[in-house]
Design a protein around this motif. Structure first.
Motif, mmCIF file in Angstrom:
data_model
loop_
_atom_site.group_PDB
_atom_site.id
_atom_site.type_symbol
_atom_site.label_atom_id
_atom_site.label_comp_id
_atom_site.label_asym_id
_atom_site.label_seq_id
_atom_site.Cartn_x
_atom_site.Cartn_y
_atom_site.Cartn_z
ATOM 1 N N LEU A 136 -4.256 -9.453 6.823
ATOM 2 C CA LEU A 136 -4.643 -8.281 6.038
ATOM 3 C C LEU A 136 -3.550 -7.214 6.024
ATOM 4 O O LEU A 136 -3.545 -6.341 5.156
ATOM 5 C CB LEU A 136 -5.948 -7.695 6.606
ATOM 6 C CG LEU A 136 -6.589 -6.528 5.860
ATOM 7 C CD1 LEU A 136 -6.929 -6.890 4.416
ATOM 8 C CD2 LEU A 136 -7.840 -6.043 6.594
ATOM 9 N N ARG A 137 -2.619 -7.288 6.958
ATOM 10 C CA ARG A 137 -1.618 -6.220 7.097
ATOM 11 C C ARG A 137 -0.764 -6.079 5.836
ATOM 12 O O ARG A 137 -0.484 -4.958 5.397
ATOM 13 C CB ARG A 137 -0.730 -6.479 8.316
ATOM 14 C CG ARG A 137 0.205 -5.310 8.632
ATOM 15 C CD ARG A 137 0.951 -5.482 9.952
ATOM 16 N NE ARG A 137 1.835 -4.359 10.198
ATOM 17 C CZ ARG A 137 1.478 -3.224 10.760
ATOM 18 N NH1 ARG A 137 0.230 -3.055 11.150
ATOM 19 N NH2 ARG A 137 2.344 -2.241 10.952
ATOM 20 N N VAL A 138 -0.347 -7.184 5.237
ATOM 21 C CA VAL A 138 0.485 -7.119 4.031
ATOM 22 C C VAL A 138 -0.266 -6.398 2.914
ATOM 23 O O VAL A 138 0.288 -5.518 2.239
ATOM 24 C CB VAL A 138 0.899 -8.525 3.565
ATOM 25 C CG1 VAL A 138 1.656 -8.446 2.251
ATOM 26 C CG2 VAL A 138 1.766 -9.198 4.611
ATOM 27 N N GLU A 139 -1.529 -6.760 2.735
ATOM 28 C CA GLU A 139 -2.329 -6.142 1.678
ATOM 29 C C GLU A 139 -2.460 -4.637 1.890
ATOM 30 O O GLU A 139 -2.303 -3.846 0.952
ATOM 31 C CB GLU A 139 -3.706 -6.797 1.647
ATOM 32 C CG GLU A 139 -4.658 -6.209 0.618
ATOM 33 C CD GLU A 139 -6.059 -6.793 0.713
ATOM 34 O OE1 GLU A 139 -7.017 -6.080 0.360
ATOM 35 O OE2 GLU A 139 -6.186 -7.955 1.160
ATOM 36 N N VAL A 140 -2.756 -4.239 3.127
ATOM 37 C CA VAL A 140 -2.944 -2.816 3.417
ATOM 38 C C VAL A 140 -1.623 -2.059 3.290
ATOM 39 O O VAL A 140 -1.585 -0.936 2.767
ATOM 40 C CB VAL A 140 -3.565 -2.622 4.813
ATOM 41 C CG1 VAL A 140 -3.635 -1.144 5.181
ATOM 42 C CG2 VAL A 140 -4.957 -3.239 4.856
ATOM 43 N N LEU A 141 -0.527 -2.653 3.746
ATOM 44 C CA LEU A 141 0.788 -2.020 3.592
ATOM 45 C C LEU A 141 1.102 -1.771 2.120
ATOM 46 O O LEU A 141 1.590 -0.689 1.750
ATOM 47 C CB LEU A 141 1.874 -2.900 4.208
ATOM 48 C CG LEU A 141 1.997 -2.889 5.737
ATOM 49 C CD1 LEU A 141 2.842 -4.065 6.215
ATOM 50 C CD2 LEU A 141 2.617 -1.568 6.213
ATOM 51 N N SER A 170 8.815 -7.798 3.755
ATOM 52 C CA SER A 170 9.345 -8.635 4.832
ATOM 53 C C SER A 170 8.303 -9.601 5.376
ATOM 54 O O SER A 170 8.654 -10.664 5.911
ATOM 55 C CB SER A 170 9.876 -7.750 5.972
ATOM 56 O OG SER A 170 8.816 -7.110 6.665
ATOM 57 N N LEU A 171 7.009 -9.250 5.233
ATOM 58 C CA LEU A 171 5.937 -10.092 5.765
ATOM 59 C C LEU A 171 5.359 -11.052 4.734
ATOM 60 O O LEU A 171 4.776 -12.077 5.102
ATOM 61 C CB LEU A 171 4.799 -9.214 6.307
ATOM 62 C CG LEU A 171 5.124 -8.329 7.516
ATOM 63 C CD1 LEU A 171 3.942 -7.411 7.824
ATOM 64 C CD2 LEU A 171 5.460 -9.174 8.738
ATOM 65 N N GLU A 172 5.522 -10.734 3.453
ATOM 66 C CA GLU A 172 4.907 -11.537 2.393
ATOM 67 C C GLU A 172 5.648 -12.859 2.213
ATOM 68 O O GLU A 172 6.854 -12.884 2.006
ATOM 69 C CB GLU A 172 4.890 -10.752 1.069
ATOM 70 C CG GLU A 172 4.198 -11.482 -0.074
ATOM 71 C CD GLU A 172 2.759 -11.829 0.265
ATOM 72 O OE1 GLU A 172 2.512 -13.007 0.595
ATOM 73 O OE2 GLU A 172 1.913 -10.918 0.222
ATOM 74 N N THR A 231 4.054 -15.696 -5.396
ATOM 75 C CA THR A 231 3.316 -15.156 -6.540
ATOM 76 C C THR A 231 3.047 -13.659 -6.378
ATOM 77 O O THR A 231 2.790 -12.967 -7.363
ATOM 78 C CB THR A 231 1.970 -15.891 -6.727
ATOM 79 O OG1 THR A 231 1.149 -15.692 -5.564
ATOM 80 C CG2 THR A 231 2.199 -17.385 -6.940
ATOM 81 N N ARG A 232 3.105 -13.158 -5.128
ATOM 82 C CA ARG A 232 2.824 -11.734 -4.893
ATOM 83 C C ARG A 232 4.083 -10.915 -4.613
ATOM 84 O O ARG A 232 4.053 -9.686 -4.707
ATOM 85 C CB ARG A 232 1.842 -11.584 -3.731
ATOM 86 C CG ARG A 232 0.487 -12.230 -4.000
ATOM 87 C CD ARG A 232 -0.594 -11.742 -3.073
ATOM 88 N NE ARG A 232 -0.329 -12.017 -1.676
ATOM 89 C CZ ARG A 232 -1.164 -11.713 -0.682
ATOM 90 N NH1 ARG A 232 -2.310 -11.105 -0.952
ATOM 91 N NH2 ARG A 232 -0.864 -12.002 0.575
ATOM 92 N N ARG A 233 5.156 -11.587 -4.276
ATOM 93 C CA ARG A 233 6.391 -10.856 -3.962
ATOM 94 C C ARG A 233 6.898 -10.010 -5.138
ATOM 95 O O ARG A 233 7.339 -8.864 -4.927
ATOM 96 C CB ARG A 233 7.487 -11.825 -3.504
ATOM 97 C CG ARG A 233 7.304 -12.307 -2.069
ATOM 98 C CD ARG A 233 8.425 -13.243 -1.656
ATOM 99 N NE ARG A 233 9.727 -12.572 -1.610
ATOM 100 C CZ ARG A 233 10.174 -11.864 -0.583
ATOM 101 N NH1 ARG A 233 9.406 -11.699 0.492
ATOM 102 N NH2 ARG A 233 11.365 -11.300 -0.603
#
Length: 363
Positions: free
Chosen positions: A229-234, A266-268, A272-274
């Protein structure tokens, strides 16, 4: 007599014919007939003495759906519960579990069919259950935590902003009803952030953006580095800070936005989302350049990020025109800054391609 009354709440259809699209009536087989006896009785005739058996029958149908994912049993459970919640002689405290269960089954049917009237019925059921339960009742939060996601889901389908307003009220009450020492549910906090930002995008009230940032900032502090979830929240927090910087001109916000977006990138690992993260980071870096025009390195970085985002969007990608336009804009600004004609020529090429990819009637 009681068994006959119970069976009467579970009538069968008489036809074996398939029904048309959009109907709530499934195909009836001999197996179905053997499982559901055929009687007909009005809700007003339901005796409260059979409620336990009715609940067991509805639960049995729910369990069958959970096992085989066939909506027939789910629809029959809803039919049973419809009769119960329409009965005029049942006390509120007896009615609550049936209304609540009806909301769960209707929500599940929406999940299988994506038919909005089922979602409407789920919301109506949860709201009715909420109206029957005192504000200090221990089980009230269970209803709130199901009603909120349903309202948010309906908004995503209908774009009715009233659902966002109501979902914020419901989720806020759910959060405030937690004991002081309880762990605050991450899904609930994240959803409140999404709801406040969605309302900001519609009403442009910065106080909503402040609340979205508050919730995401709180949630981020509780997430481990390897939490999915961290990538989404960031990304969401970085985007909200970027929005507030654009609105209020606070350079501190853009610095924090860039930091969060860089970490998200850096975490993704999903290609498709980058590009979406790259675009937002490029825009934030570009804004920082506009705040400090003599810092050409930010402009160079923004152009590099736009190029990388474009590399993920080959010919035919729906977002390619937008990427081309973003890159052209940054190149044009750099031409005005340092006067290199190569930037201007490249900007013209990208704009021409973008125009060629967009229909004439596209706004």
């Amino acid at each position: 007599a009681r068994d006959e009354m119970l069976r009467s709440i579970v009538p069968c259809w008489d036809s074996d014919d398939e029904v048309g699209e959009g109907s709530t009536c499934p195909v009836v087989t001999e197996q179905h007939r053997s499982f559901f006896p055929s009687f007909s009785l009005r809700s007003s005739d339901i005796d409260t003495s059979v409620l336990g058996d009715v609940e067991s029958r509805a639960q049995e149908l729910w369990d069958r759906f959970q096992a085989d994912k066939q909506t027939f049993g789910l629809q029959r459970a809803i039919h049973i519960l419809d009769h119960v919640v329409a009965a005029p002689h049942i006390k509120d405290e007896q009615l609550v579990p049936f209304v609540f269960f009806r909301g769960i089954t209707c929500g599940a049917l929406f999940g299988e069919t994506v038919h909005v009237p089922h979602l409407d019925k789920a919301i109506e059921s949860f709201q009715r259950a909420l109206n029957l339960v005192p504000r200090d009742a221990p089980g009230r939060r269970n209803i709130l935590e199901l009603l909120g996601p349903c309202l948010k889901m309906r908004h995503s389908t209908t774009q009715n902003l009233d659902d966002v307003d109501r979902a914020i009220e419901v989720d806020t009450e759910a959060l405030e009803s937690l004991p002081r020492d309880a762990t605050r549910p991450r899904d609930l906090i994240n959803r409140l952030g999404e709801l406040f930002r969605e309302r900001f995008l519609k009403k442009r009230d910065v106080s909503d953006l402040d609340k979205a940032i508050f919730h995401w900032d709180e949630l981020l502090s509780s997430l481990r580095d390897d939490d999915p979830l961290r990538v989404e929240v960031l990304f969401d927090l970085g985007s909200a800070l970027f929005d507030r910087c654009e609105r209020m001109g606070n350079t501190v916000d853009v610095e924090h936005a860039i930091g969060h977006l860089k970490e998200a990138l850096s975490l993704e690992r999903d290609d498709t989302r980058r590009p979406t993260i790259l675009d937002k980071l490029a825009n934030a870096t570009f804004i920082r350049h506009m705040e400090s025009p003599y810092k050409v390195s930010d402009l160079d970085d923004a152009i590099h990020l736009h190029r990388e985002a474009l590399s993920f969007r080959s010919s035919g990608h729906r977002d390619r025109p937008t990427s081309l336009n973003n890159l052209a804009g940054a190149l044009q600004v750099r031409y005005k800054t340092i006067g290199d004609m190569r930037d201007l020529n490249e900007a013209f090429q990208h704009v021409e391609e973008a125009v060629s990819l967009v229909n004439q009637d596209d706004p």
